[in-house]
Structures are given as C-alpha cells and as structure tokens.
Write a protein that holds these residues in place. Structure first.
Motif, mmCIF file in Angstrom:
data_model
loop_
_atom_site.group_PDB
_atom_site.id
_atom_site.type_symbol
_atom_site.label_atom_id
_atom_site.label_comp_id
_atom_site.label_asym_id
_atom_site.label_seq_id
_atom_site.Cartn_x
_atom_site.Cartn_y
_atom_site.Cartn_z
ATOM 1 N N ASP A 55 0.835 -1.207 0.000
ATOM 2 C CA ASP A 55 0.000 0.000 0.000
ATOM 3 C C ASP A 55 0.867 1.254 0.000
ATOM 4 O OD1 ASP A 55 -2.379 -1.508 0.191
ATOM 5 O OD2 ASP A 55 -1.969 -1.811 2.322
ATOM 6 N N ARG A 82 2.072 5.339 -2.772
ATOM 7 C CA ARG A 82 1.025 5.772 -1.839
ATOM 8 C C ARG A 82 -0.289 5.149 -2.274
ATOM 9 N NH1 ARG A 82 3.394 10.892 -2.521
ATOM 10 N NH2 ARG A 82 4.443 11.587 -0.619
ATOM 11 N N SER A 83 -1.047 4.635 -1.308
ATOM 12 C CA SER A 83 -2.360 4.035 -1.605
ATOM 13 C C SER A 83 -2.270 3.043 -2.752
ATOM 14 C CB SER A 83 -3.389 5.120 -1.928
ATOM 15 O OG SER A 83 -3.444 6.061 -0.878
#
Lengths: 151, 151
Positions: free
Chosen positions: B127, B145-146
């Motif tokens: 993630d 990120r994410s």
C-alpha cells in the motif's frame, strides 16, 4: 557437499556480542501499535542493555512507551540476531546520564545531544535472544532466556 | 566533501523493484499481535504482490490472519526499502494456483510444495513503499502511496 556445522552456543553468543558492540551498529526495531511498525535505528550496547535514540514523538517511541516492548533484529536475513526486549528507562537526551550519552556517541556514528530537542534515549533490556544463520542452525538458536545467557 | 545527491523517485523505484525481484530475496516481516513479531522470510514478487510462504501455525501467519497487515523491510539498514502491506489472499501450499507456486519457487531458493503440510502462501499487496539510504534521502522517500507508485 559437507553439511554445514551449526555453531555452538558460546560461538553464537560471541558473534552476537560482536554485532551488538560493532561501531555504527544498526538494528531493525519492530514495535506494535494498531499496526506493526519497523524502522532501522543506530544502537549502542551499554552495560548489557541496548540503547536507541529517537524522537519522542516518533511511532517507535510512542509504541514503546505504550507497550513497553520491542523486537530487534541485527545482522542479515541469513545471519540473524533477534532480541525480544523490554523498555527499562527513558531519558530526554539533554538530561541523560553523561556515561550513557557518551557511550552511545562513542559507538554510534552520531551524537543525539547535537540534535537535542525532542530526542530521547530508550534503554532496552534483552529478555530473549536468538541467533542463527540458516535452517541447519534453527535448533539451539535461543542463547538468552529470561534475561540470562544460556552459556 | 561533496554532499551525496539523493536519488530521484524513478531511480528509487527501479532500485526497489530490483530488490523485490532479486533471486533468493529475503525480507524482514514485522507483524503485530500482543507484541511485535519480526522474522526474516524469503519473498517472491508476483504480479505486483509480495508472496511469502510459511507455516500456517507460525506467529507471523497468525498475526497476519488476525490483523491483515504486515510491514516489510528489504535491503540493509542504510539502503532501506519499507513496505506497508495488506493481506489479500491465503493459499494452502498444496492447493495454491500453480502459476503462483511456480513463480515463488523460481525466485526463491526453495519450493514450499516439497514441505507441503501446514504451509501457506500469503499474498501481500503493498500500500505504501518508502526507499532511502541515509539522512540525505529522507525527503522524497515515499515512492508508493495508496497502492500507486508515485512515478
């Protein structure tokens, strides 16, 4: 091929102390909060304790304050030292015992007193230590139990 | 002395992928239970996921089943890759998709299917990924990120 011979406990202890006492030694420091946290930090080995220096507001410091425990790894993934530790003292860097701060600065490659504000020394007591290289050394890997070296 | 130049994000990503795809790559795997747990495990990088193989009854597997997350470190303490991951699939080794098991055996230096009973493949989705060497690279260390690479 000859099967590799596992090291005896005394040799594993000596190799472990060498890692703990090495100049500029680092450890991977795992702590538990809501999630597991893991960061590399410089360590010093002072009077049978592992000393780390970090920002008091860091995740690792906050997790350690809350839980009181951390699991540290030194060495490579195929020459492992793992230490389960308990937090036994916290000192603001600017108010730390001089002997402790001097010992940290002497072994590490930085002196946290230079950064000062917001940093703390955390003193970790090893409770259990394991040392192994690969599968042939898994047996006999525990070289400290309940804070006492087995040899 | 010239100050070292920090790597750009694209270079950090390339170096990170090289570590993830290296033959016989290992990671330090931190998971949270009542305490933090930390062990070295062989990994494979398969279709954008990190795959590990371990005993279902191990502390790491049980923590991952319960919490769904792990934080992994690859590389050395001064050439760091850290990945926050989420467990997205669990396969008993003997019933795993053949492509997954073949990919794991091809990259790793062992085939868990040979040990079989009691082992599982855990598939971890990164993630957030961070990569840095030393202090001069702390800025810009987050390269995913994410679940999305920033470059």
């Amino acid at each position: 091929m000859t099967a590799p011979q596992p090291r005896r406990a005394a040799e594993r202890k000596a190799d472990t102390l060498a890692k703990l006492m090495a100049p500029a030694a680092d450890a991977w420091v795992a702590t538990a909060g809501e999630r597991a946290h893991l960061v590399p930090l410089s360590i010093a080995w002072v009077d049978g304790r592992i000393v780390i220096a970090l920002e008091a507001r860091s995740v690792t410091a906050r997790n350690l304050s809350a839980s009181g425990t951390a699991r540290l790894a030194l060495g490579g993934t195929r020459d492992v030292v793992l230490a389960d530790t308990t937090l036994v003292a916290t000192h603001e860097v600017t108010h730390a015992p001089p002997d402790l701060a001097d010992a940290y600065a002497a072994q590490s490659d930085w002196d946290p007193r230079a950064d000062a504000a917001g940093y703390v020394f955390l003193v970790l007591r090893p409770d259990r230590v394991q040392a192994w290289t690969e599968v042939h050394e898994l047996a006999g890997r525990t070289i400290m139990r309940s804070g006492e070296w087995v040899v």
